[in-house]
Structures are given as C-alpha cells and as structure tokens.
Design a protein around this motif. Structure first.
Motif, PDB file in Angstrom:
ATOM      1  N   MET A  30      77.388 -12.358  51.462  1.00  0.00           N
ATOM      2  CA  MET A  30      77.314 -13.430  52.452  1.00  0.00           C
ATOM      3  C   MET A  30      75.995 -14.178  52.354  1.00  0.00           C
ATOM      4  O   MET A  30      75.967 -15.400  52.450  1.00  0.00           O
ATOM      5  N   SER A  31      74.903 -13.469  52.159  1.00  0.00           N
ATOM      6  CA  SER A  31      73.617 -14.155  52.089  1.00  0.00           C
ATOM      7  C   SER A  31      73.518 -14.992  50.825  1.00  0.00           C
ATOM      8  O   SER A  31      72.978 -16.095  50.848  1.00  0.00           O
ATOM      9  N   SER A  32      74.062 -14.511  49.711  1.00  0.00           N
ATOM     10  CA  SER A  32      74.004 -15.304  48.483  1.00  0.00           C
ATOM     11  C   SER A  32      74.912 -16.524  48.583  1.00  0.00           C
ATOM     12  O   SER A  32      74.612 -17.571  48.029  1.00  0.00           O
ATOM     13  N   ALA A  33      76.032 -16.405  49.295  1.00  0.00           N
ATOM     14  CA  ALA A  33      76.927 -17.545  49.464  1.00  0.00           C
ATOM     15  C   ALA A  33      76.265 -18.625  50.306  1.00  0.00           C
ATOM     16  O   ALA A  33      76.407 -19.815  50.033  1.00  0.00           O
ATOM     17  N   SER A  34      75.540 -18.227  51.330  1.00  0.00           N
ATOM     18  CA  SER A  34      74.893 -19.236  52.173  1.00  0.00           C
ATOM     19  C   SER A  34      73.734 -19.897  51.450  1.00  0.00           C
ATOM     20  O   SER A  34      73.421 -21.055  51.698  1.00  0.00           O
ATOM     21  N   ILE A  35      73.107 -19.198  50.536  1.00  0.00           N
ATOM     22  CA  ILE A  35      72.008 -19.789  49.780  1.00  0.00           C
ATOM     23  C   ILE A  35      72.541 -20.808  48.784  1.00  0.00           C
ATOM     24  O   ILE A  35      71.963 -21.867  48.583  1.00  0.00           O
ATOM     25  N   SER A  36      73.699 -20.510  48.165  1.00  0.00           N
ATOM     26  CA  SER A  36      74.224 -21.395  47.139  1.00  0.00           C
ATOM     27  C   SER A  36      74.933 -22.615  47.717  1.00  0.00           C
ATOM     28  O   SER A  36      75.186 -23.566  47.002  1.00  0.00           O
ATOM     29  N   GLY A  37      75.304 -22.597  49.004  1.00  0.00           N
ATOM     30  CA  GLY A  37      75.970 -23.740  49.607  1.00  0.00           C
ATOM     31  C   GLY A  37      75.065 -24.953  49.621  1.00  0.00           C
ATOM     32  O   GLY A  37      73.867 -24.863  49.819  1.00  0.00           O
ATOM     33  N   ARG A  38      75.665 -26.112  49.362  1.00  0.00           N
ATOM     34  CA  ARG A  38      74.868 -27.333  49.314  1.00  0.00           C
ATOM     35  C   ARG A  38      75.111 -28.149  50.571  1.00  0.00           C
ATOM     36  O   ARG A  38      76.215 -28.185  51.095  1.00  0.00           O
ATOM     37  N   ALA A  39      74.104 -28.820  51.000  1.00  0.00           N
ATOM     38  CA  ALA A  39      74.223 -29.706  52.157  1.00  0.00           C
ATOM     39  C   ALA A  39      74.874 -31.011  51.720  1.00  0.00           C
ATOM     40  O   ALA A  39      74.967 -31.312  50.530  1.00  0.00           O
ATOM     41  N   ASP A  40      75.310 -31.824  52.706  1.00  0.00           N
ATOM     42  CA  ASP A  40      75.912 -33.120  52.394  1.00  0.00           C
ATOM     43  C   ASP A  40      74.970 -34.007  51.590  1.00  0.00           C
ATOM     44  O   ASP A  40      75.399 -34.783  50.760  1.00  0.00           O
ATOM     45  N   LYS A  41      73.693 -33.892  51.855  1.00  0.00           N
ATOM     46  CA  LYS A  41      72.743 -34.749  51.143  1.00  0.00           C
ATOM     47  C   LYS A  41      72.620 -34.366  49.672  1.00  0.00           C
ATOM     48  O   LYS A  41      72.077 -35.115  48.877  1.00  0.00           O
ATOM     49  N   ASP A  42      73.151 -33.188  49.305  1.00  0.00           N
ATOM     50  CA  ASP A  42      73.092 -32.735  47.925  1.00  0.00           C
ATOM     51  C   ASP A  42      74.360 -33.059  47.144  1.00  0.00           C
ATOM     52  O   ASP A  42      74.528 -32.587  46.025  1.00  0.00           O
ATOM     53  N   ILE A  48      79.692 -39.880  45.316  1.00  0.00           N
ATOM     54  CA  ILE A  48      79.516 -40.809  46.439  1.00  0.00           C
ATOM     55  C   ILE A  48      79.868 -42.233  46.011  1.00  0.00           C
ATOM     56  O   ILE A  48      80.548 -42.968  46.738  1.00  0.00           O
ATOM     57  N   ALA A  49      79.456 -42.618  44.801  1.00  0.00           N
ATOM     58  CA  ALA A  49      79.760 -43.956  44.292  1.00  0.00           C
ATOM     59  C   ALA A  49      81.266 -44.124  44.080  1.00  0.00           C
ATOM     60  O   ALA A  49      81.824 -45.199  44.357  1.00  0.00           O
ATOM     61  N   LEU A  50      81.928 -43.078  43.619  1.00  0.00           N
ATOM     62  CA  LEU A  50      83.376 -43.149  43.423  1.00  0.00           C
ATOM     63  C   LEU A  50      84.109 -43.306  44.754  1.00  0.00           C
ATOM     64  O   LEU A  50      85.097 -44.046  44.840  1.00  0.00           O
ATOM     65  N   VAL A  51      83.635 -42.635  45.798  1.00  0.00           N
ATOM     66  CA  VAL A  51      84.237 -42.787  47.127  1.00  0.00           C
ATOM     67  C   VAL A  51      84.056 -44.224  47.618  1.00  0.00           C
ATOM     68  O   VAL A  51      84.983 -44.821  48.176  1.00  0.00           O
ATOM     69  N   LYS A  52      82.881 -44.770  47.378  1.00  0.00           N
ATOM     70  CA  LYS A  52      82.617 -46.152  47.805  1.00  0.00           C
ATOM     71  C   LYS A  52      83.574 -47.120  47.098  1.00  0.00           C
ATOM     72  O   LYS A  52      84.128 -48.017  47.726  1.00  0.00           O
ATOM     73  N   THR A  53      83.782 -46.918  45.808  1.00  0.00           N
ATOM     74  CA  THR A  53      84.723 -47.760  45.063  1.00  0.00           C
ATOM     75  C   THR A  53      86.137 -47.576  45.613  1.00  0.00           C
ATOM     76  O   THR A  53      86.891 -48.546  45.769  1.00  0.00           O
ATOM     77  N   GLY A  54      86.494 -46.338  45.927  1.00  0.00           N
ATOM     78  CA  GLY A  54      87.803 -46.075  46.522  1.00  0.00           C
ATOM     79  C   GLY A  54      87.957 -46.769  47.863  1.00  0.00           C
ATOM     80  O   GLY A  54      89.024 -47.315  48.172  1.00  0.00           O
ATOM     81  N   ASP A  77      82.620 -33.801  42.334  1.00  0.00           N
ATOM     82  CA  ASP A  77      81.972 -32.893  43.275  1.00  0.00           C
ATOM     83  C   ASP A  77      82.963 -32.480  44.362  1.00  0.00           C
ATOM     84  O   ASP A  77      83.212 -33.233  45.303  1.00  0.00           O
ATOM     85  N   PRO A  78      83.538 -31.288  44.235  1.00  0.00           N
ATOM     86  CA  PRO A  78      84.532 -30.844  45.216  1.00  0.00           C
ATOM     87  C   PRO A  78      83.951 -30.553  46.598  1.00  0.00           C
ATOM     88  O   PRO A  78      84.700 -30.249  47.516  1.00  0.00           O
ATOM     89  N   ARG A  79      82.652 -30.649  46.767  1.00  0.00           N
ATOM     90  CA  ARG A  79      82.031 -30.436  48.075  1.00  0.00           C
ATOM     91  C   ARG A  79      81.853 -31.757  48.836  1.00  0.00           C
ATOM     92  O   ARG A  79      81.231 -31.777  49.896  1.00  0.00           O
ATOM     93  N   ASN A  80      82.410 -32.841  48.328  1.00  0.00           N
ATOM     94  CA  ASN A  80      82.262 -34.148  48.963  1.00  0.00           C
ATOM     95  C   ASN A  80      83.274 -34.267  50.102  1.00  0.00           C
ATOM     96  O   ASN A  80      84.421 -34.651  49.916  1.00  0.00           O
TER      97      ASN A  80
END
Length: 186
Positions: A30-42, A48-54, A77-80
């Motif tokens: 659990m601790s390693s999973a929370s460390i590897s998770g990325r924030a939205d800003k990452d 992000i550019a592809l979403v904007k085009t969409g 980026d599947p975390r988008n």
C-alpha cells in the motif's frame, strides 16, 4: 518450568507470525502504491494536448473524431482523468449512457472525489433509470461538496422527477391491466 515458558512463547510466535507477515506485506504494498501514484499535474502533456484537440472536435460537432482523440489521450496516459470524463460526455451525447457510466467510473477510480464525474455519472444513471445508483452518487457528492453545490439540488430535482415519471408509468400499467380484466367477458 523455563522450558514450558519457552514452549508457550514459541507457540505464540508461530500462531501470530503468519498474520504479522501478511500485515507487513500489505502495508508495504500500500505504501509503495501511494508513492508511485501521480497527481493530476503530473499527467503527460501530450495526453492533455490530445484531450484539448478532442474537445475542439467535439465542439465542432465531430464526435467520432473527438472520441478518437480521447482514446489517443488515454493511450498516452491512462491516468488522465479529464480524458475519461470527456470520453464519457462524448458517448453520452450519442445516447450510450451505459458506456458513459463506465468511463465516469474510470475517472472516479483515479479521483473518487471528482465532483464533475460524480454529478455527470448520476445524470447518466437517471437517464438509464438507475435511480438508486444516482441517489448514491448524490449522497457522495453531498459529502464531497463543501460549498454551495448547485449540482446536488439539480440532481435531487431530476431524481424526484424521474421517480414521479416511473410511478406514473407503473400506475398507467396497473390501470390498463385492471381495465383489461374488467372488459374481458368471463
């Protein structure tokens, strides 16, 4: 006497060591999973550019093209989370509420407190007639929303309206069945 105490201690160690090992492994994972998770800003800038085009394609009315751009954004980026919400909006616009619910669920797995995803998923639930799930989303949204939340009020009204519509349809079916039974000769 000492041998008996050592034996009792050894029995306690052997009894609780599997649970202690399992607990420590769970905490480590659990601790390693929370460390590897990325924030939205990452989120990858290309995604992000592809979403904007969409979004541009969707606003121009080219929904199928927009869906392709959103799929590309998710491949990059599947975390988008924004890509999932945009994809859900696009398929919901095509009348595919079940698919939209799935995409909103993906967005909520990334951020369970995403107010937009909660509210729009509740709308999709209402459109499918799944009022109980819509109520659950509304309750979660009420807990998450700290300030003035117009979407909670709007959802409450929509759920009430859908409930009344279902009740009216059920009453009409009951009335038709009763009239049919009366009209049939015995």
């Amino acid at each position: 006497m000492i041998a008996k105490r050592v034996k009792n201690i050894w029995i306690l160690i052997m009894r609780f060591s599997p649970a202690a090992i399992a607990l420590s492994l769970t905490l480590a994972v659990m601790s390693s999973a929370s460390i590897s998770g990325r924030a939205d800003k990452d989120i990858d800038a290309r995604s992000i550019a592809l979403v904007k085009t969409g979004d541009e394609e969707a606003s121009a009315g080219r929904v199928d093209s927009a869906i392709g751009w959103y799929e590309s954004a998710l491949a990059v980026d599947p975390r988008n989370r924004a890509a999932y919400v945009a994809m859900a909006r696009a398929v919901k616009g095509q009348g595919l509420n079940g698919k939209a619910i799935g995409f909103y669920t993906e967005a909520l797995e990334i951020d369970p407190n995403d107010q937009i995803a909660l509210a729009e998923q509740a709308d999709a639930f209402i459109a499918k007639g799944a009022l109980e799930q819509a109520r659950k989303n509304m309750a979660r949204l009420t807990n998450v929303c700290r300030a003035d939340c117009g979407s909670v009020d709007r959802l409450s009204l929509a759920i009430d309206a859908a409930s009344r519509k279902e009740q009216a349809q059920a009453s009409a079916v009951d009335l038709k069945a009763k009239l049919g039974a009366i009209a049939e000769p015995k």
